[in-house]
Design an enzyme around this catalytic site. Structure first.
Site, mmCIF file in Angstrom:
data_model
loop_
_atom_site.group_PDB
_atom_site.id
_atom_site.type_symbol
_atom_site.label_atom_id
_atom_site.label_comp_id
_atom_site.label_asym_id
_atom_site.label_seq_id
_atom_site.Cartn_x
_atom_site.Cartn_y
_atom_site.Cartn_z
ATOM 1 N N GLU A 1 3.950 9.663 8.138
ATOM 2 C CA GLU A 1 2.801 10.538 7.823
ATOM 3 C C GLU A 1 2.237 11.193 9.075
ATOM 4 O OE1 GLU A 1 1.928 11.097 4.803
ATOM 5 O OE2 GLU A 1 2.940 9.487 3.742
ATOM 6 N N ARG B 1 0.837 -1.211 0.000
ATOM 7 C CA ARG B 1 0.000 0.000 0.000
ATOM 8 C C ARG B 1 0.868 1.256 0.000
ATOM 9 N NH1 ARG B 1 0.194 3.799 2.955
ATOM 10 N NH2 ARG B 1 0.012 2.588 4.861
ATOM 11 N N PHE C 1 9.055 11.014 -2.406
ATOM 12 C CA PHE C 1 8.676 12.292 -1.803
ATOM 13 C C PHE C 1 9.614 12.527 -0.630
ATOM 14 C CE2 PHE C 1 6.116 14.742 1.235
ATOM 15 C CZ PHE C 1 5.425 15.649 0.437
HETATM 16 C C1 LIG Z 1 9.264 2.906 6.726
HETATM 17 C C2 LIG Z 1 9.198 4.398 6.690
HETATM 18 C C3 LIG Z 1 8.954 5.064 5.489
HETATM 19 C C4 LIG Z 1 8.929 6.457 5.439
HETATM 20 N N1 LIG Z 1 8.710 7.103 4.229
HETATM 21 C C5 LIG Z 1 8.843 8.467 4.151
HETATM 22 C C6 LIG Z 1 8.761 9.137 2.885
HETATM 23 O O1 LIG Z 1 8.499 8.523 1.841
HETATM 24 N N2 LIG Z 1 8.991 10.479 2.852
HETATM 25 C C7 LIG Z 1 9.280 11.204 3.976
HETATM 26 O O2 LIG Z 1 9.490 12.424 3.869
HETATM 27 N N3 LIG Z 1 9.356 10.592 5.202
HETATM 28 C C8 LIG Z 1 9.146 9.236 5.298
HETATM 29 N N4 LIG Z 1 9.225 8.600 6.529
HETATM 30 C C9 LIG Z 1 9.617 9.388 7.709
HETATM 31 C C10 LIG Z 1 8.476 9.641 8.684
HETATM 32 O O3 LIG Z 1 7.544 10.517 8.137
HETATM 33 C C11 LIG Z 1 9.119 10.173 9.974
HETATM 34 O O4 LIG Z 1 9.797 9.090 10.562
HETATM 35 C C12 LIG Z 1 8.099 10.746 10.944
HETATM 36 O O5 LIG Z 1 7.626 11.995 10.478
HETATM 37 C C13 LIG Z 1 8.677 10.946 12.353
HETATM 38 O O6 LIG Z 1 9.888 11.603 12.304
HETATM 39 P P1 LIG Z 1 11.167 11.007 13.093
HETATM 40 O O7 LIG Z 1 11.311 9.571 12.749
HETATM 41 O O8 LIG Z 1 12.322 11.899 12.801
HETATM 42 O O9 LIG Z 1 10.776 11.078 14.606
HETATM 43 P P2 LIG Z 1 10.907 12.349 15.579
HETATM 44 O O10 LIG Z 1 10.284 13.543 14.939
HETATM 45 O O11 LIG Z 1 12.303 12.465 16.053
HETATM 46 O O12 LIG Z 1 9.973 11.900 16.777
HETATM 47 C C14 LIG Z 1 10.368 10.913 17.744
HETATM 48 C C15 LIG Z 1 9.280 10.798 18.799
HETATM 49 O O13 LIG Z 1 9.081 12.059 19.424
HETATM 50 C C16 LIG Z 1 7.713 12.451 19.298
HETATM 51 N N5 LIG Z 1 7.604 13.893 19.139
HETATM 52 C C17 LIG Z 1 8.242 14.700 18.247
HETATM 53 N N6 LIG Z 1 7.841 15.968 18.383
HETATM 54 C C18 LIG Z 1 6.918 15.978 19.378
HETATM 55 C C19 LIG Z 1 6.116 16.980 19.992
HETATM 56 N N7 LIG Z 1 6.150 18.251 19.582
HETATM 57 N N8 LIG Z 1 5.293 16.615 20.997
HETATM 58 C C20 LIG Z 1 5.203 15.318 21.399
HETATM 59 N N9 LIG Z 1 5.923 14.328 20.863
HETATM 60 C C21 LIG Z 1 6.770 14.646 19.866
HETATM 61 C C22 LIG Z 1 7.208 11.731 18.068
HETATM 62 O O14 LIG Z 1 5.797 11.623 18.077
HETATM 63 C C23 LIG Z 1 7.916 10.399 18.195
HETATM 64 O O15 LIG Z 1 7.225 9.582 19.095
HETATM 65 C C24 LIG Z 1 9.167 7.203 6.620
HETATM 66 C C25 LIG Z 1 9.374 6.532 7.842
HETATM 67 C C26 LIG Z 1 9.368 5.143 7.882
HETATM 68 C C27 LIG Z 1 9.611 4.456 9.191
#
Ligand SMILES: Cc1cc2nc3c(=O)[nH]c(=O)nc-3n(C[C@H](O)[C@H](O)[C@H](O)COP(=O)(O)OP(=O)(O)OC[C@H]3O[C@@H](n4cnc5c(N)ncnc54)[C@H](O)[C@@H]3O)c2cc1C
Length: 387
Positions: free
Chosen positions: A366, A93, A132
């Site tokens: 997302e 998906r 993206f």
């Molecule tokens: C398999 C996979 C595919 C992906 N594909 C894409 C893609 O195609 N394109 C793309 O751009 N990205 C992609 N992503 C990235 C994904 O969108 C990010 O991992 C996600 O936005 C979270 O960012 P991070 O991993 O840096 O976590 P962080 O932002 O570091 O967050 C870590 C934790 O802290 C929490 N947190 C952060 N800020 C706050 C706040 N203000 N208040 C409370 N809690 C908070 C979060 O909820 C989380 O629990 C993908 C991720 C995965 C795992």
């Protein structure tokens, strides 16, 4: 929908055309994904290009977009397709979501006529794959802090930086890359074979293993002026693309949960312990009943949001309600189903643990569940807790 799980008789609330689309996608998943997905998952690979072409033939890529070879289907039809795709595998998906709702949507909504003509028809057939790039190694939930830069050099743009966790990146022909310019965040349609672009596959994922994920490095990537998406101004542009993709996830997560519950139900009725089927124990029935209730609630929510989308009335915080609830509940269902399968629950011979592992990624990408809680919280209180 198998009859026992359609507790609320939702089927008749779908149109004939919606049911037909759902059934065609279900058949495709039964034929092309189910027989192989356990191996793909175990081996950490997926024939993404092959699948994309097959999905393209059925009109599943950019399905809800109009023109440029796209099917122009309703939001509900698109959602039902996502449900069936994710009943196969969340990674499968994701291939469709990233292609249609992120990469194609960005070009369709914000691109120039030339960019649309150049990319959308071949992306709709699956000949060209898109990715993206918003997330960076140091900036995930907070994309406003992105450090990837685009600077002008004459008429050209020069991009420098890095994107992380980018679905499809290592196999993509075009990347929609978001970067900071002097005037704010802008989007670029970047041919992935441009000198200075490298996309390395991220290995050792324990989740979404039947999906290709990569790290993109942009090292002084020179692009002509017309690579910029002219209508994309500011961070609200990529965020609007995320709203599109999140909508598909609301339906998709329900598909994964349904597949787990169908598996657990079948298992519980055939597996015997203490001289009776597991389904005959009250504790098992309580689990099954609670999960079925959550499943139909998730389906109702998805359908309601789909009808709002088709009426042009779906708001981003409503999408957050849907993503938050349906992914969280789908994950809870997958974990509970795993218990019903006992030791077999941890085996790749059954889909349950694969779905559970996949849903951990779906919970995070997302917009994490915490971020969606904050979106809903802001709507309720009028106070932003982000900053
Ligand atoms: C398999 C996979 C595919 C992906 N594909 C894409 C893609 O195609 N394109 C793309 O751009 N990205 C992609 N992503 C990235 C994904 O969108 C990010 O991992 C996600 O936005 C979270 O960012 P991070 O991993 O840096 O976590 P962080 O932002 O570091 O967050 C870590 C934790 O802290 C929490 N947190 C952060 N800020 C706050 C706040 N203000 N208040 C409370 N809690 C908070 C979060 O909820 C989380 O629990 C993908 C991720 C995965 C795992």
């Amino acid at each position: 929908m198998t009859a026992p799980l359609d507790l609320l008789d939702l089927d008749p609330s779908l149109t004939e055309e919606e049911r037909q689309i759902r059934d065609v996608v279900r058949q495709l998943i039964d034929d092309r994904v189910r027989p192989h997905v356990a191996d793909w998952y175990e081996e950490g690979r997926v024939p993404a290009r092959e699948l994309a072409r097959e999905f393209g033939k059925l009109g599943l890529l950019g399905m809800h977009l109009t023109g440029y070879g796209c099917a122009g289907a309703s939001a509900v039809a698109y959602g039902l397709a996502c449900q069936e795709l994710e009943a196969g595998d969340s990674g499968v998906r994701s291939l469709v979501s990233v292609q249609g709702s992120l990469a194609m949507y960005a070009i369709w909504r914000y691109g120039s006529e030339e960019q649309k003509q150049r990319w959308l028809p071949s992306m709709a057939t699956g000949e060209a794959i898109g990715c993206f790039g918003l997330t960076e190694p140091d900036h995930g939930s907070d994309p406003a802090s992105m450090t990837t830069r685009a600077r002008r050099d004459g008429d050209d743009w020069v991009l420098t930086g890095g994107k992380m966790w980018i679905t499809n990146a290592p196999i993509a022909d075009v990347g929609v890359i978001w970067a900071r310019t002097e005037a704010g965040v802008r989007g670029f349609a970047v041919p992935m074979d441009t000198p200075g672009v490298t996309a390395r596959e991220i290995r050792r994922k324990m989740s979404l293993r039947a999906s290709v994920t990569g790290e993109v490095v942009l090292d002084e990537v020179r692009l002509p002026a017309d690579a910029q998406l002219p209508e994309a101004v500011g961070l609200k542009a990529p965020l609007s693309c995320l709203t599109e993709a999140r909508y598909g996830i609301i339906w998709g997560a329900v598909g994964a949960a349904r597949d787990c519950l169908e598996t657990a139900l079948a298992y519980a009725t055939t597996r015997t312990q203490f001289g009776r089927p597991l389904a005959g124990f009250q504790l098992t029935q309580a689990k099954l009943a609670d999960m079925a209730v959550e499943l139909v609630k998730g389906q109702l929510l998805a359908l309601h949001l789909g009808r709002l989308a088709d009426g042009g009335r779906l708001r981003p915080e409503q999408v957050s309600v849907g993503k938050l609830n349906n992914v969280r509940e789908a994950l809870a269902i997958a974990r509970q189903c795993r218990t019903i399968l006992g030791a077999n629950g941890v085996s790749g011979e059954y889909p349950v643990m694969r779905h559970a592992n996949n849903l951990e990624s779906v919970l995070t990408y997302e917009g994490t569940s915490e971020i969606h809680q904050l979106v809903v919280g802001q709507r309720l209180t009028g106070v932003s807790a982000f900053t």
